[in-house]
Design a protein around this motif. Structure first.
Motif, PDB file in Angstrom:
ATOM      1  N   GLN A  91       0.794  -1.229   0.000  1.00 56.10           N
ATOM      2  CA  GLN A  91       0.000   0.000   0.000  1.00 56.10           C
ATOM      3  C   GLN A  91       0.825   1.276   0.000  1.00 56.10           C
ATOM      4  OE1 GLN A  91      -2.580   0.291   3.628  1.00 56.10           O
ATOM      5  NE2 GLN A  91      -1.673  -1.694   4.056  1.00 56.10           N
ATOM      6  N   LEU A  92       2.041   1.251   0.528  1.00 49.94           N
ATOM      7  CA  LEU A  92       2.867   2.451   0.418  1.00 49.94           C
ATOM      8  C   LEU A  92       3.363   2.651  -1.015  1.00 49.94           C
ATOM      9  CD1 LEU A  92       4.994   2.694   3.690  1.00 49.94           C
ATOM     10  CD2 LEU A  92       2.885   3.880   3.064  1.00 49.94           C
ATOM     11  N   ALA A  98      -0.073   6.920  -6.447  1.00 48.16           N
ATOM     12  CA  ALA A  98      -1.287   7.741  -6.503  1.00 48.16           C
ATOM     13  C   ALA A  98      -0.973   9.220  -6.318  1.00 48.16           C
ATOM     14  CB  ALA A  98      -2.279   7.274  -5.438  1.00 48.16           C
ATOM     15  N   HIS A  99       0.013   9.517  -5.504  1.00 46.35           N
ATOM     16  CA  HIS A  99       0.357  10.912  -5.221  1.00 46.35           C
ATOM     17  C   HIS A  99       1.263  11.528  -6.287  1.00 46.35           C
ATOM     18  CE1 HIS A  99      -1.484  11.595  -1.334  1.00 46.35           C
ATOM     19  NE2 HIS A  99      -1.023  10.443  -0.876  1.00 46.35           N
ATOM     20  N   PRO A 215      10.691  14.644  -5.359  1.00 50.67           N
ATOM     21  CA  PRO A 215      10.002  14.705  -4.060  1.00 50.67           C
ATOM     22  C   PRO A 215       9.311  13.410  -3.637  1.00 50.67           C
ATOM     23  CG  PRO A 215       9.560  16.689  -5.342  1.00 50.67           C
ATOM     24  CD  PRO A 215      10.263  15.731  -6.258  1.00 50.67           C
ATOM     25  N   ALA A 216       9.081  12.493  -4.567  1.00 51.02           N
ATOM     26  CA  ALA A 216       8.408  11.238  -4.212  1.00 51.02           C
ATOM     27  C   ALA A 216       9.216  10.441  -3.199  1.00 51.02           C
ATOM     28  CB  ALA A 216       8.159  10.408  -5.470  1.00 51.02           C
ATOM     29  N   LEU A 217      10.536  10.416  -3.363  1.00 52.41           N
ATOM     30  CA  LEU A 217      11.380   9.665  -2.435  1.00 52.41           C
ATOM     31  C   LEU A 217      11.370  10.307  -1.054  1.00 52.41           C
ATOM     32  CD1 LEU A 217      13.348   7.421  -1.772  1.00 52.41           C
ATOM     33  CD2 LEU A 217      15.190   8.800  -2.771  1.00 52.41           C
ATOM     34  N   ASP A 218      11.434  11.639  -1.000  1.00 51.23           N
ATOM     35  CA  ASP A 218      11.389  12.327   0.288  1.00 51.23           C
ATOM     36  C   ASP A 218      10.054  12.103   0.990  1.00 51.23           C
ATOM     37  OD1 ASP A 218      13.936  13.361  -0.132  1.00 51.23           O
ATOM     38  OD2 ASP A 218      13.180  15.150  -1.131  1.00 51.23           O
ATOM     39  N   TRP A 219       8.970  11.948   0.227  1.00 53.17           N
ATOM     40  CA  TRP A 219       7.655  11.663   0.801  1.00 53.17           C
ATOM     41  C   TRP A 219       7.582  10.224   1.306  1.00 53.17           C
ATOM     42  CZ3 TRP A 219       3.643   8.264  -0.152  1.00 53.17           C
ATOM     43  CH2 TRP A 219       2.389   8.586   0.380  1.00 53.17           C
ATOM     44  N   LEU A 220       8.148   9.303   0.545  1.00 54.13           N
ATOM     45  CA  LEU A 220       8.012   7.887   0.865  1.00 54.13           C
ATOM     46  C   LEU A 220       8.916   7.445   2.011  1.00 54.13           C
ATOM     47  CD1 LEU A 220       7.022   4.992   0.251  1.00 54.13           C
ATOM     48  CD2 LEU A 220       8.821   4.842  -1.490  1.00 54.13           C
ATOM     49  N   GLU A 221      10.144   7.919   2.045  1.00 54.35           N
ATOM     50  CA  GLU A 221      11.111   7.359   2.987  1.00 54.35           C
ATOM     51  C   GLU A 221      10.676   7.431   4.447  1.00 54.35           C
ATOM     52  OE1 GLU A 221      15.887   7.076   3.655  1.00 54.35           O
ATOM     53  OE2 GLU A 221      15.090   9.010   3.020  1.00 54.35           O
ATOM     54  N   LEU A 284       6.082  10.617  15.204  1.00 58.28           N
ATOM     55  CA  LEU A 284       6.367  10.570  13.771  1.00 58.28           C
ATOM     56  C   LEU A 284       5.086  10.384  12.973  1.00 58.28           C
ATOM     57  CD1 LEU A 284       8.196  10.399  11.308  1.00 58.28           C
ATOM     58  CD2 LEU A 284       8.592   7.974  11.858  1.00 58.28           C
ATOM     59  N   CYS A 285       4.230   9.463  13.397  1.00 59.05           N
ATOM     60  CA  CYS A 285       2.970   9.226  12.680  1.00 59.05           C
ATOM     61  C   CYS A 285       2.072  10.455  12.725  1.00 59.05           C
ATOM     62  CB  CYS A 285       2.250   8.012  13.266  1.00 59.05           C
ATOM     63  SG  CYS A 285       3.083   6.440  12.958  1.00 59.05           S
ATOM     64  N   TYR A 286       2.054  11.114  13.879  1.00 63.96           N
ATOM     65  CA  TYR A 286       1.262  12.344  13.981  1.00 63.96           C
ATOM     66  C   TYR A 286       1.737  13.382  12.976  1.00 63.96           C
ATOM     67  CZ  TYR A 286       0.503  17.129  15.462  1.00 63.96           C
ATOM     68  OH  TYR A 286       0.243  18.465  15.458  1.00 63.96           O
ATOM     69  N   ARG A 287       3.030  13.593  12.887  1.00 62.77           N
ATOM     70  CA  ARG A 287       3.557  14.605  11.980  1.00 62.77           C
ATOM     71  C   ARG A 287       3.272  14.242  10.526  1.00 62.77           C
ATOM     72  NH1 ARG A 287       6.688  18.558  13.965  1.00 62.77           N
ATOM     73  NH2 ARG A 287       7.558  18.916  11.890  1.00 62.77           N
ATOM     74  N   LEU A 288       3.429  12.989  10.177  1.00 66.56           N
ATOM     75  CA  LEU A 288       3.171  12.574   8.798  1.00 66.56           C
ATOM     76  C   LEU A 288       1.702  12.764   8.441  1.00 66.56           C
ATOM     77  CD1 LEU A 288       5.357   9.341   8.627  1.00 66.56           C
ATOM     78  CD2 LEU A 288       5.869  11.567   7.594  1.00 66.56           C
TER      79      LEU A 288
END
Length: 377
Positions: A91-92, A98-99, A215-221, A284-288
């Motif tokens: 799903q990630l 999708a993004h 930016p996709a990698l910075d979003w995913l990592e 971390l989850c909150y910030r994301l």
């Protein structure tokens, strides 16, 4: 921080815990060990049936459009039960497409949400001492790929993968159709039972849309780091719980070894490691989920996950004594998973080095995310 879960989040956590507990008890894991199956197909089918496979996939792609917090709760349940299914990778990968993907590449996200295809991903090459071994060179209308992807999880079972390639000197995410004739897959199995495949690529031509923007990698990592840390949290929770049960029953000198001060201190230290990881992961989850930058929080959480997994695993093996190395006894599985998750995160030394590099370039106030000067640029 508000640590209270919503009613929907509690329902998701309870459903996931029930699903994995019912299908991954010790007897089921022993039978699966000897079955030779690459993944738990029946369990994956139930994950699809209950929608757990698409929690983090955006609604426009057919997913549930929930956050990393909900995924974290499911992955903790998976870690506690050691269910061998590709929940977070599938799903990630779909959420990233999708993004950020366009054209036909974006269509893979909807196919993943409907479980028509299985997706996988790997960004472990970013932390590899050997660097990225897959290279993309520009050609008319797209790119040509050559090289290898080492130990791609579920690489033999998946239809497509999101992996790292070096393009014009920069790491970029690239979508690969694993059925292409220029792709050779060599299957294998890691120590903790996860199926992998060595991917060898020679002269694979891809469209421009299959190479995702930077930016996709910075979003995913950071989301990958959160997912791996959530699994580690679940594995370590079960590791401690089983060890406490063991030391409460095992006797030496006519008394339970859990009554010995050294054992009590060892388990207390393990519990502190666990709760430190939990607090970091929740933030971390909150910030994301809030759309806030979290580069240092992700690296710190990854480091804590590596350290907690190592120390808790070592302590559990130590107090179990000789029985811990008997493969007919289940505690070894949790040690194998902890070690594998630490390696997938890049190891504690690599995480700490990257965190130090970040702090050297950013004069910030650490975890105080509510202060303006902390906002990472």
């Amino acid at each position: 921080m508000d640590f209270e879960l919503s009613e929907d989040q509690r329902a998701i956590a309870e459903m996931a815990d029930s699903l994995f507990t019912d299908h991954c008890d010790d007897d089921a894991l022993r039978q699966w060990d000897s079955s030779g199956e690459a993944m738990m197909a029946d369990l994956w089918g139930l994950c699809v049936e209950t929608g757990l496979h698409a929690l983090a996939i955006p609604e426009q792609a057919g997913g549930s459009d929930l956050g990393i917090t909900e995924l974290m709760l499911v992955l903790q349940a998976q870690g506690r039960s050691l269910g061998q299914v590709p929940l977070w990778r599938h799903q990630l990968a779909a959420a990233t497409l999708a993004h950020f993907a366009l054209g036909e590449a974006a269509g893979w996200a909807a196919r993943a949400a409907s479980a028509e295809v299985l997706l996988t991903l790997s960004i472990e090459a970013r932390a590899s001492a050997c660097g990225i071994d897959l290279h993309a060179r520009p050609c008319e209308g797209g790119w040509v790929l050559d090289g290898k992807v080492a130990a791609l999880a579920f690489g033999q079972q998946a239809q497509a993968a999101l992996v790292l390639a070096e393009a014009e000197g920069q790491p970029r995410l690239v979508l690969i159709d694993l059925s292409a004739t220029q792709v050779r897959r060599v299957p294998g199995v890691l120590t903790h039972g996860e199926p992998v495949a060595e991917i060898e690529i020679e002269g694979l031509r891809i469209s421009a849309e299959q190479l995702l923007p930077g930016p996709a990698l910075d979003w995913l990592e950071p989301r990958v780091q959160a997912a791996l840390a959530a699994l580690q949290l679940g594995v370590s929770e079960a590791h401690i719980r089983r060890t406490v049960a063991y030391v409460s029953e095992r006797e030496q000198f006519d008394r339970p070894i859990g009554s010995f001060q050294a054992v009590q201190m060892r388990m207390a230290d393990a519990h502190i490691d666990l709760e430190a990881l939990r607090s970091a992961l929740w933030q971390l989850c909150y910030r994301l989920d809030a759309g806030l930058a979290a580069p240092c929080e992700a690296l710190a959480t990854a480091w804590l996950a590596c350290e907690a997994g190592h120390r808790i695993g070592h302590s559990a093996q130590h107090v179990h004594g000789g029985i811990g190395v008997d493969l007919t006894y289940p505690i070894h599985r949790f040690l194998y998973w902890s070690r594998a998750l630490g390696l997938a995160l890049g190891g504690s030394a690599a995480c700490l080095e990257r965190l130090g590099d970040w702090l050297g370039d950013n004069d910030k106030l650490g975890w105080k995310y509510d202060l303006e000067e902390h906002q990472a640029l």
